[in-house]
Design a protein around this motif. Sequence first.
Motif, PDB file in Angstrom:
ATOM      1  N   TYR A 104      45.564 -12.626  21.412  1.00  0.00           N
ATOM      2  CA  TYR A 104      44.939 -13.104  22.647  1.00  0.00           C
ATOM      3  C   TYR A 104      44.559 -14.578  22.539  1.00  0.00           C
ATOM      4  O   TYR A 104      44.622 -15.317  23.524  1.00  0.00           O
ATOM      5  CB  TYR A 104      43.704 -12.256  22.953  1.00  0.00           C
ATOM      6  CG  TYR A 104      43.339 -12.193  24.413  1.00  0.00           C
ATOM      7  CD1 TYR A 104      43.763 -11.143  25.225  1.00  0.00           C
ATOM      8  CD2 TYR A 104      42.561 -13.185  25.002  1.00  0.00           C
ATOM      9  CE1 TYR A 104      43.416 -11.081  26.562  1.00  0.00           C
ATOM     10  CE2 TYR A 104      42.211 -13.130  26.341  1.00  0.00           C
ATOM     11  CZ  TYR A 104      42.647 -12.075  27.110  1.00  0.00           C
ATOM     12  OH  TYR A 104      42.313 -12.024  28.440  1.00  0.00           O
ATOM     13  N   THR A 105      44.161 -15.036  21.338  1.00  0.00           N
ATOM     14  CA  THR A 105      43.826 -16.459  21.171  1.00  0.00           C
ATOM     15  C   THR A 105      45.056 -17.339  21.404  1.00  0.00           C
ATOM     16  O   THR A 105      44.946 -18.450  21.929  1.00  0.00           O
ATOM     17  CB  THR A 105      43.270 -16.722  19.759  1.00  0.00           C
ATOM     18  OG1 THR A 105      44.140 -16.124  18.792  1.00  0.00           O
ATOM     19  CG2 THR A 105      41.872 -16.179  19.592  1.00  0.00           C
ATOM     20  N   THR A 106      46.234 -16.824  21.035  1.00  0.00           N
ATOM     21  CA  THR A 106      47.484 -17.569  21.254  1.00  0.00           C
ATOM     22  C   THR A 106      47.786 -17.667  22.750  1.00  0.00           C
ATOM     23  O   THR A 106      48.098 -18.747  23.264  1.00  0.00           O
ATOM     24  CB  THR A 106      48.657 -16.874  20.524  1.00  0.00           C
ATOM     25  OG1 THR A 106      48.386 -16.898  19.123  1.00  0.00           O
ATOM     26  CG2 THR A 106      49.974 -17.583  20.788  1.00  0.00           C
ATOM     27  N   VAL A 107      47.673 -16.537  23.455  1.00  0.00           N
ATOM     28  CA  VAL A 107      47.961 -16.528  24.898  1.00  0.00           C
ATOM     29  C   VAL A 107      46.931 -17.379  25.649  1.00  0.00           C
ATOM     30  O   VAL A 107      47.282 -18.114  26.583  1.00  0.00           O
ATOM     31  CB  VAL A 107      48.003 -15.078  25.439  1.00  0.00           C
ATOM     32  CG1 VAL A 107      48.289 -15.064  26.930  1.00  0.00           C
ATOM     33  CG2 VAL A 107      49.062 -14.256  24.703  1.00  0.00           C
ATOM     34  N   ALA A 108      45.660 -17.310  25.232  1.00  0.00           N
ATOM     35  CA  ALA A 108      44.623 -18.167  25.836  1.00  0.00           C
ATOM     36  C   ALA A 108      44.965 -19.635  25.603  1.00  0.00           C
ATOM     37  O   ALA A 108      44.754 -20.484  26.479  1.00  0.00           O
ATOM     38  CB  ALA A 108      43.253 -17.835  25.242  1.00  0.00           C
ATOM     39  N   MET A 145      51.600 -24.724  19.360  1.00  0.00           N
ATOM     40  CA  MET A 145      50.882 -23.473  19.644  1.00  0.00           C
ATOM     41  C   MET A 145      49.665 -23.304  18.738  1.00  0.00           C
ATOM     42  O   MET A 145      48.619 -22.819  19.172  1.00  0.00           O
ATOM     43  CB  MET A 145      51.811 -22.263  19.492  1.00  0.00           C
ATOM     44  CG  MET A 145      52.660 -21.998  20.713  1.00  0.00           C
ATOM     45  SD  MET A 145      53.194 -20.276  20.799  1.00  0.00           S
ATOM     46  CE  MET A 145      54.414 -20.255  19.513  1.00  0.00           C
ATOM     47  N   THR A 146      49.806 -23.714  17.477  1.00  0.00           N
ATOM     48  CA  THR A 146      48.687 -23.614  16.531  1.00  0.00           C
ATOM     49  C   THR A 146      47.525 -24.498  16.974  1.00  0.00           C
ATOM     50  O   THR A 146      46.358 -24.091  16.905  1.00  0.00           O
ATOM     51  CB  THR A 146      49.134 -23.991  15.100  1.00  0.00           C
ATOM     52  OG1 THR A 146      50.193 -23.114  14.707  1.00  0.00           O
ATOM     53  CG2 THR A 146      47.993 -23.860  14.105  1.00  0.00           C
ATOM     54  N   VAL A 147      47.840 -25.701  17.440  1.00  0.00           N
ATOM     55  CA  VAL A 147      46.785 -26.622  17.902  1.00  0.00           C
ATOM     56  C   VAL A 147      45.973 -25.985  19.025  1.00  0.00           C
ATOM     57  O   VAL A 147      44.727 -25.958  18.988  1.00  0.00           O
ATOM     58  CB  VAL A 147      47.394 -27.968  18.376  1.00  0.00           C
ATOM     59  CG1 VAL A 147      46.358 -28.811  19.121  1.00  0.00           C
ATOM     60  CG2 VAL A 147      47.932 -28.751  17.180  1.00  0.00           C
ATOM     61  N   LEU A 353      38.985 -16.822   9.378  1.00  0.00           N
ATOM     62  CA  LEU A 353      39.773 -15.595   9.251  1.00  0.00           C
ATOM     63  C   LEU A 353      40.714 -15.418  10.436  1.00  0.00           C
ATOM     64  O   LEU A 353      41.910 -15.121  10.266  1.00  0.00           O
ATOM     65  CB  LEU A 353      38.821 -14.395   9.135  1.00  0.00           C
ATOM     66  CG  LEU A 353      39.442 -13.029   8.828  1.00  0.00           C
ATOM     67  CD1 LEU A 353      40.194 -13.047   7.508  1.00  0.00           C
ATOM     68  CD2 LEU A 353      38.355 -11.945   8.785  1.00  0.00           C
ATOM     69  N   LEU A 354      40.197 -15.643  11.653  1.00  0.00           N
ATOM     70  CA  LEU A 354      41.030 -15.409  12.838  1.00  0.00           C
ATOM     71  C   LEU A 354      42.102 -16.474  13.030  1.00  0.00           C
ATOM     72  O   LEU A 354      43.168 -16.187  13.576  1.00  0.00           O
ATOM     73  CB  LEU A 354      40.163 -15.242  14.084  1.00  0.00           C
ATOM     74  CG  LEU A 354      39.859 -13.760  14.315  1.00  0.00           C
ATOM     75  CD1 LEU A 354      38.644 -13.555  15.182  1.00  0.00           C
ATOM     76  CD2 LEU A 354      41.060 -13.035  14.907  1.00  0.00           C
ATOM     77  N   ILE A 355      41.837 -17.691  12.580  1.00  0.00           N
ATOM     78  CA  ILE A 355      42.902 -18.706  12.622  1.00  0.00           C
ATOM     79  C   ILE A 355      44.072 -18.253  11.743  1.00  0.00           C
ATOM     80  O   ILE A 355      45.241 -18.333  12.143  1.00  0.00           O
ATOM     81  CB  ILE A 355      42.362 -20.090  12.192  1.00  0.00           C
ATOM     82  CG1 ILE A 355      41.481 -20.662  13.309  1.00  0.00           C
ATOM     83  CG2 ILE A 355      43.506 -21.053  11.873  1.00  0.00           C
ATOM     84  CD1 ILE A 355      40.673 -21.888  12.922  1.00  0.00           C
ATOM     85  N   LEU A 356      43.750 -17.731  10.548  1.00  0.00           N
ATOM     86  CA  LEU A 356      44.807 -17.224   9.653  1.00  0.00           C
ATOM     87  C   LEU A 356      45.507 -16.004  10.244  1.00  0.00           C
ATOM     88  O   LEU A 356      46.732 -15.910  10.245  1.00  0.00           O
ATOM     89  CB  LEU A 356      44.204 -16.850   8.290  1.00  0.00           C
ATOM     90  CG  LEU A 356      43.775 -18.009   7.383  1.00  0.00           C
ATOM     91  CD1 LEU A 356      43.087 -17.472   6.127  1.00  0.00           C
ATOM     92  CD2 LEU A 356      44.973 -18.862   6.986  1.00  0.00           C
TER      93      LEU A 356
END
Length: 456
Positions: A104-108, A145-147, A353-356
């Motif tokens: 969800y963090t990626t889609v956000a 996308m990571t940024v 943790l969630l970034i990884l």
Amino acid sequence: MKKRERFASRLGFILISAACSIGLGDVWRFPYITGQYGGGIFVLIYLICIVALGIPILTMELAVGRASQKSIATSFHVMEGKGQKWHLMGYAGIAGNYLLMMFYTTVAGWMLAYFYKFLLGQFSGLDTQQVGQVFVNLLADPFEMTVWMVITTVFCFGVCSLGLQKGVEKVTKVMMTLLFALIIMLAVKAMTLPNAGDGLKFYLLPDLNRMQEKGLWETVFAAMSQAFFTLSLGVGSMAIFGSYIGKERNLYGESINIAALDTSISLLAGLIIFPACFAFGVDPGDGPGLVFVTLPNIFNAMSGGQIWGALFFLFMTFAAYSTVIAVFENIIAFGMDLWGWSRQKSSLINAFLLILLSMPCILGFNVLKEFQPLGAGTDILTLEDFILSYNLLPIGSLVYLLFCVTRYGWGFDNYLQEVNTGQGIKMPRAFKPYFQWVLPVIILIVLIQGYINFFS
């Protein structure tokens, strides 16, 4: 023992609980599913499903949260009888919240990226094919996308680290107010476009022919699934907010308010999408590509499209971020409840943790695109969503239901007393047979039919 934090106001509780459920499922998935399944007739069936399926399970999550004063990590430990194993659901709930945020963090982040691109005018002058290519290029670039994912994760954990009242409640109130203002402004604009009336007819008037094409059962199942998943039920995402409120208001009335707020956003999103699609001759049943390919083309063709596009994706960003902040609050509470961490420590550890944990989803679109875990055309996001949406959410909801209404768990009398404590609409005792015999069967049908649909 440290005193449990509390919301500063009832409005804060309702807005944050609604924020958890108001997400991309409302403004992205709901319009195109409505388009596919017969417009107004689907909306009517969906509303019945919210009342019959969504609200009862929502009251159960909130009741377990308020009675235990804990997150799902430890709530069943506190409330189960000696020798019982309900607490095993806590581990599944923890996994479910992390899993949801792993994609969800990626889609956000995509929403924020598109807001930025529209704001800078990067879509101006592009033809239809080039607009579609923008999304293809985004998915192919793991660094970009990571940024956007890191910005999303750091900002939302930063909000949560400030505290329940000063961070989560304060920021969510502002975001939700702006979200409502934006959606009303966008809906008014969409309804003034040429041929908008045809879009509204398609959306709001029942079309039996379209429903017959899909089949009555498929339409009902789609409505049940959407009602079920839109409220984020089954992994304790809502239970945490029950643990932060007092006994002044009863939970049945508050659940109705939360569901009404969530549903109103879904319905208003349709008032943007359908008139805009009909104004520019686009199929509103276009699937997930509707937001990232179809709508940018519509904004490009519109007078002042750069501004309207930026406002639309700002609205989408608020919708996504409101869910991320609410679920992050739950994740932070796990560390606080299980190991006694401070809010700041839990925020910091979980941010890293969630970034990884979010990286596999990002890499699944490019570096790891050959890995197709569930067959041709699938990716890591599909796998993560499948585990959560088709397994943990329905099974978790069934566990909450059985815990609250059977004598092998908390029991219906204890549940009913907790739900009806405080002012507001009382839940009738007459619901007991429906909760004990009918609702479990409905959830099992959603679970089994979901598998059949996915793998066929």
